[in-house]
Write a protein that holds these residues in place. Structure first.
Motif, short mmCIF file in Angstrom:
data_model
loop_
_atom_site.label_atom_id
_atom_site.label_comp_id
_atom_site.label_asym_id
_atom_site.label_seq_id
_atom_site.Cartn_x
_atom_site.Cartn_y
_atom_site.Cartn_z
N ILE A 239 -4.34 0.59 -2.45
CA ILE A 239 -4.00 -0.78 -2.10
C ILE A 239 -4.15 -1.63 -3.36
O ILE A 239 -5.26 -1.74 -3.87
N GLU B 141 -8.85 2.15 -3.44
CA GLU B 141 -8.40 3.33 -2.71
C GLU B 141 -9.32 3.60 -1.54
O GLU B 141 -10.52 3.38 -1.63
N VAL C 139 -5.28 6.22 0.51
CA VAL C 139 -4.50 5.00 0.69
C VAL C 139 -4.80 4.06 -0.47
O VAL C 139 -5.84 3.40 -0.48
N ALA D 38 0.87 -1.18 0.00
CA ALA D 38 0.00 0.00 0.00
C ALA D 38 0.90 1.23 0.00
O ALA D 38 2.10 1.14 0.26
N SER E 26 0.07 -0.51 -3.57
CA SER E 26 0.71 0.80 -3.71
C SER E 26 0.37 1.45 -5.04
O SER E 26 0.21 0.77 -6.06
#
Length: 115
Positions: A103, A56, A101, A35, A105
């Protein structure tokens, strides 16, 4: 033995331009790509976009506006959290500061626009 943690001060990371303003991105270069976290200053209505692989989480820190999610405009305010799955067309509308965030990354090759 290597560290089993990472620390980032988001305001100290140089901002980069993004479709909705400017973002400070941390943990995008970790090899496991689990992430990343972004501090985003939304300064303008962003372009509708989607991701094929990543989800996200948007967490609204400051300001008010809307999240447009698959064409539906949802009002948001501080302390609201939005989970966005792959392929959901979305954008932020208004002036806000958010934590985003992705997920896994963030991967810039997985940011797609219809127009």
């Amino acid at each position: 033995m290597s560290k089993r943690y990472e620390i980032a001060s988001l305001p100290e990371i140089p901002p980069v331009e993004c479709p909705c303003g400017f973002t400070h991105r941390a943990f995008t270069d970790l090899p496991e790509k689990t992430a990343s976290i972004h501090l985003v200053d939304i300064k303008k209505d962003s372009r509708v976009h989607y991701h094929e692989r990543l989800s996200e989480i948007y967490f609204i820190l400051e300001g008010e506006g809307y999240m447009e999610l698959d064409g539906e405009r949802i009002p948001v305010r501080p302390m609201d959290a939005i989970f966005i799955r792959p392929l959901c067309r979305h954008r932020a509308v208004g002036r806000m500061k958010v934590v985003n965030v992705p997920i896994p990354s963030f991967d810039p090759t997985d940011e797609h626009f219809d127009d």
